[in-house]
Design a protein around this motif. Structure first.
Motif, PDB file in Angstrom:
ATOM      1  N   VAL A 222       0.874  -1.178   0.125  1.00 17.76           N
ATOM      2  CA  VAL A 222      -0.089   0.061  -0.037  1.00 17.76           C
ATOM      3  C   VAL A 222       0.961   1.153  -0.018  1.00 17.76           C
ATOM      4  O   VAL A 222       2.121   1.265   0.251  1.00 17.76           O
ATOM      5  CB  VAL A 222      -1.053   0.012   1.331  1.00 17.76           C
ATOM      6  N   ARG A 223       0.245   2.303  -0.307  1.00 21.92           N
ATOM      7  CA  ARG A 223       0.872   3.852  -0.183  1.00 21.92           C
ATOM      8  C   ARG A 223       1.160   3.999   0.968  1.00 21.92           C
ATOM      9  O   ARG A 223       0.208   4.086   1.871  1.00 21.92           O
ATOM     10  CB  ARG A 223       0.448   4.594  -1.210  1.00 21.92           C
ATOM     11  N   SER A 224       2.419   4.677   1.389  1.00 21.80           N
ATOM     12  CA  SER A 224       2.666   5.476   2.506  1.00 21.80           C
ATOM     13  C   SER A 224       2.759   7.028   2.347  1.00 21.80           C
ATOM     14  O   SER A 224       3.902   7.240   1.564  1.00 21.80           O
ATOM     15  CB  SER A 224       3.771   4.986   3.231  1.00 21.80           C
ATOM     16  N   TRP A 225       1.753   7.643   2.676  1.00 14.81           N
ATOM     17  CA  TRP A 225       1.668   9.020   2.215  1.00 14.81           C
ATOM     18  C   TRP A 225       2.471  10.191   2.874  1.00 14.81           C
ATOM     19  O   TRP A 225       2.599   9.881   4.285  1.00 14.81           O
ATOM     20  CB  TRP A 225       0.165   9.469   2.463  1.00 14.81           C
ATOM     21  N   PRO A 226       3.118  11.114   2.533  1.00 14.92           N
ATOM     22  CA  PRO A 226       4.057  11.859   2.921  1.00 14.92           C
ATOM     23  C   PRO A 226       3.212  12.724   4.187  1.00 14.92           C
ATOM     24  O   PRO A 226       2.077  13.033   4.248  1.00 14.92           O
ATOM     25  CB  PRO A 226       4.803  12.783   1.976  1.00 14.92           C
ATOM     26  N   ALA A 227       4.030  13.156   5.216  1.00 14.89           N
ATOM     27  CA  ALA A 227       3.500  14.029   6.156  1.00 14.89           C
ATOM     28  C   ALA A 227       2.932  15.211   5.639  1.00 14.89           C
ATOM     29  O   ALA A 227       1.956  15.947   6.246  1.00 14.89           O
ATOM     30  CB  ALA A 227       4.669  14.181   7.082  1.00 14.89           C
ATOM     31  N   ALA A 228       3.676  15.771   4.565  1.00 16.09           N
ATOM     32  CA  ALA A 228       3.164  17.114   4.189  1.00 16.09           C
ATOM     33  C   ALA A 228       1.622  16.965   3.604  1.00 16.09           C
ATOM     34  O   ALA A 228       0.766  18.016   3.702  1.00 16.09           O
ATOM     35  CB  ALA A 228       3.822  17.729   3.210  1.00 16.09           C
ATOM     36  N   ALA A 229       1.438  16.090   2.805  1.00 20.04           N
ATOM     37  CA  ALA A 229       0.093  15.586   2.615  1.00 20.04           C
ATOM     38  C   ALA A 229      -1.010  15.552   3.607  1.00 20.04           C
ATOM     39  O   ALA A 229      -2.202  15.854   3.713  1.00 20.04           O
ATOM     40  CB  ALA A 229       0.248  14.114   1.746  1.00 20.04           C
ATOM     41  N   TRP A 230      -0.749  14.849   4.502  1.00 21.44           N
ATOM     42  CA  TRP A 230      -1.761  14.541   5.817  1.00 21.44           C
ATOM     43  C   TRP A 230      -1.863  15.645   6.327  1.00 21.44           C
ATOM     44  O   TRP A 230      -2.900  16.286   6.876  1.00 21.44           O
ATOM     45  CB  TRP A 230      -0.874  13.763   6.820  1.00 21.44           C
ATOM     46  N   ALA A 231      -0.736  16.607   6.467  1.00 23.44           N
ATOM     47  CA  ALA A 231      -0.917  18.176   7.232  1.00 23.44           C
ATOM     48  C   ALA A 231      -2.121  18.881   6.121  1.00 23.44           C
ATOM     49  O   ALA A 231      -2.833  19.558   6.784  1.00 23.44           O
ATOM     50  CB  ALA A 231       0.253  18.917   7.367  1.00 23.44           C
ATOM     51  N   ALA A 232      -1.666  18.918   4.959  1.00 19.88           N
ATOM     52  CA  ALA A 232      -2.544  19.813   3.987  1.00 19.88           C
ATOM     53  C   ALA A 232      -3.984  19.091   3.865  1.00 19.88           C
ATOM     54  O   ALA A 232      -4.965  19.948   3.759  1.00 19.88           O
ATOM     55  CB  ALA A 232      -2.111  19.648   2.542  1.00 19.88           C
ATOM     56  N   VAL A 233      -4.176  17.967   3.894  1.00 21.33           N
ATOM     57  CA  VAL A 233      -5.318  17.384   3.493  1.00 21.33           C
ATOM     58  C   VAL A 233      -6.229  17.029   4.892  1.00 21.33           C
ATOM     59  O   VAL A 233      -7.493  17.553   4.645  1.00 21.33           O
ATOM     60  CB  VAL A 233      -5.316  16.152   2.887  1.00 21.33           C
ATOM     61  N   TYR A 234      -5.641  16.451   6.056  1.00 24.59           N
ATOM     62  CA  TYR A 234      -6.546  16.081   7.069  1.00 24.59           C
ATOM     63  C   TYR A 234      -6.137  16.912   8.558  1.00 24.59           C
ATOM     64  O   TYR A 234      -6.464  16.769   9.340  1.00 24.59           O
ATOM     65  CB  TYR A 234      -6.334  14.655   7.189  1.00 24.59           C
ATOM     66  N   HIS A 235      -5.020  17.966   8.190  1.00 20.69           N
ATOM     67  CA  HIS A 235      -4.655  18.582   9.250  1.00 20.69           C
ATOM     68  C   HIS A 235      -4.082  17.780  10.327  1.00 20.69           C
ATOM     69  O   HIS A 235      -4.254  17.825  11.372  1.00 20.69           O
ATOM     70  CB  HIS A 235      -5.568  19.654   9.801  1.00 20.69           C
ATOM     71  N   ILE A 236      -3.346  16.717   9.903  1.00 17.61           N
ATOM     72  CA  ILE A 236      -2.958  15.748  10.941  1.00 17.61           C
ATOM     73  C   ILE A 236      -1.223  15.898  10.771  1.00 17.61           C
ATOM     74  O   ILE A 236      -0.730  15.856   9.723  1.00 17.61           O
ATOM     75  CB  ILE A 236      -3.129  14.429  10.551  1.00 17.61           C
ATOM     76  N   ASP A 237      -0.767  16.212  12.030  1.00 21.59           N
ATOM     77  CA  ASP A 237       0.687  16.286  12.073  1.00 21.59           C
ATOM     78  C   ASP A 237       1.259  14.954  12.448  1.00 21.59           C
ATOM     79  O   ASP A 237       1.242  14.404  13.688  1.00 21.59           O
ATOM     80  CB  ASP A 237       1.109  17.332  13.161  1.00 21.59           C
ATOM     81  N   LEU A 238       1.948  14.444  11.492  1.00 17.90           N
ATOM     82  CA  LEU A 238       2.707  12.969  11.918  1.00 17.90           C
ATOM     83  C   LEU A 238       3.497  12.848  12.869  1.00 17.90           C
ATOM     84  O   LEU A 238       3.677  11.984  13.723  1.00 17.90           O
ATOM     85  CB  LEU A 238       3.029  12.305  10.741  1.00 17.90           C
ATOM     86  N   ALA A 239       4.284  13.910  13.000  1.00 19.10           N
ATOM     87  CA  ALA A 239       5.295  14.072  14.178  1.00 19.10           C
ATOM     88  C   ALA A 239       4.574  13.971  15.527  1.00 19.10           C
ATOM     89  O   ALA A 239       5.027  13.439  16.235  1.00 19.10           O
ATOM     90  CB  ALA A 239       6.306  15.374  13.770  1.00 19.10           C
ATOM     91  N   GLU A 240       3.487  14.937  15.661  1.00 18.03           N
ATOM     92  CA  GLU A 240       3.061  15.009  16.973  1.00 18.03           C
ATOM     93  C   GLU A 240       2.189  13.707  17.163  1.00 18.03           C
ATOM     94  O   GLU A 240       2.209  13.020  18.200  1.00 18.03           O
ATOM     95  CB  GLU A 240       1.915  16.116  16.799  1.00 18.03           C
ATOM     96  N   LEU A 241       1.626  13.041  16.109  1.00 15.88           N
ATOM     97  CA  LEU A 241       0.790  11.772  16.126  1.00 15.88           C
ATOM     98  C   LEU A 241       1.706  10.726  16.566  1.00 15.88           C
ATOM     99  O   LEU A 241       1.439  10.057  17.693  1.00 15.88           O
ATOM    100  CB  LEU A 241       0.042  11.454  14.782  1.00 15.88           C
TER     101      LEU A 241
END
Length: 249
Positions: A222-241
């Motif tokens: 499966v695809r592993s989506w970059p942190a920037a995409a998560w932040a832009a699309v769903y406002h999720i900060d992977l570093a914080e999560l």
């Protein structure tokens, strides 16, 4: 033991072949032959021969050992004749030397030699203390250096382990730089639906970013989506999560 055969000449303590014969309980002529044989073979030096009067007042000869060389050669002779008497000969030399030291102490020169000897011993003691101190300091420095190296090695090993763990998390799709939809749903306790990946895919296409594939035990790759995409699309900060919950993930 007949003290008449013990001599001191000048500063040297001497021992005669007669005294050696008496010490090892051997005939004097036998001792003399052993001395001559060892001297011929160059095992010992050739000691000087001196005359004396025997018990009947007749002239006779004996060998005379003196000084450090004579002491050494006499030990070789006794070892050849009767090895078990070697220790007794050493004791006898020490006694003669002690007697000479007692006599020499009565003179001004003897007293000066004693003072010089004490000064030499004092200097030797100071030098020995300095050497021991240097060895101790070196040992302490070496121990500290080894400790620092071990600490540095341990820290490097720990850092490498952390990097390896983070890399593994990235490869599993739940890292700080990229994450799969399933990993984010699990940690964030959110559901994005079957098409939840499409907004992420569209963002990557618009920004010219290729999302890497990672292995997923349920879906294969499966695809592993970059942190920037998560932040832009769903406002999720992977570093914080994943920084807070990465271990549980």
């Amino acid at each position: 033991m007949n003290n008449s055969i013990i001599n001191q000449r000048g500063d040297s303590v001497t021992m005669s072949s007669r005294e050696i014969a008496e010490l090892v309980e051997s005939r004097h002529d036998s001792v003399k032959r052993t001395i001559e044989r060892l001297a011929e073979r160059k095992v010992i030096g050739s000691p000087p021969m001196v005359e004396y009067l025997d018990g009947l007042g007749r002239p006779a000869t004996e060998y005379l050992f003196s000084g450090e060389k004579g002491k050494r050669d006499s030990l070789v002779v006794v070892a050849q004749l009767s090895p078990e008497f070697t220790g007794a000969l050493v004791d006898r030399w020490q006694k003669l030397e002690a007697q000479q030291a007692d006599v020499s102490l009565d003179t001004d020169e003897g007293k000066l030699l004693v003072i010089q000897g004490l000064a030499t011993k004092q200097l030797a003691l100071i030098a020995e203390n300095k050497r021991v101190t240097q060895q101790r300091d070196y040992a302490i420095e070496t121990k500290a250096e080894i400790g620092s190296r071990r600490e540095a090695t341990a820290m490097a090993t720990a850092s490498a382990a952390v990097r390896q763990a983070n890399q593994l998390k990235e490869e599993l799709g739940r890292g700080l730089r990229q994450a799969t939809v399933a990993a984010v749903e699990k940690i964030a306790k959110r559901k994005f639906g079957k098409q939840g990946f499409r907004p992420l895919k569209n963002w990557c296409a618009e920004n010219g970013i290729q999302a890497p594939k990672v292995h997923d035990p349920r879906y294969g790759w499966v695809r592993s989506w970059p942190a920037a995409a998560w932040a832009a699309v769903y406002h999720i900060d992977l570093a914080e999560l994943f920084g807070a919950y990465g271990e549980q993930a």
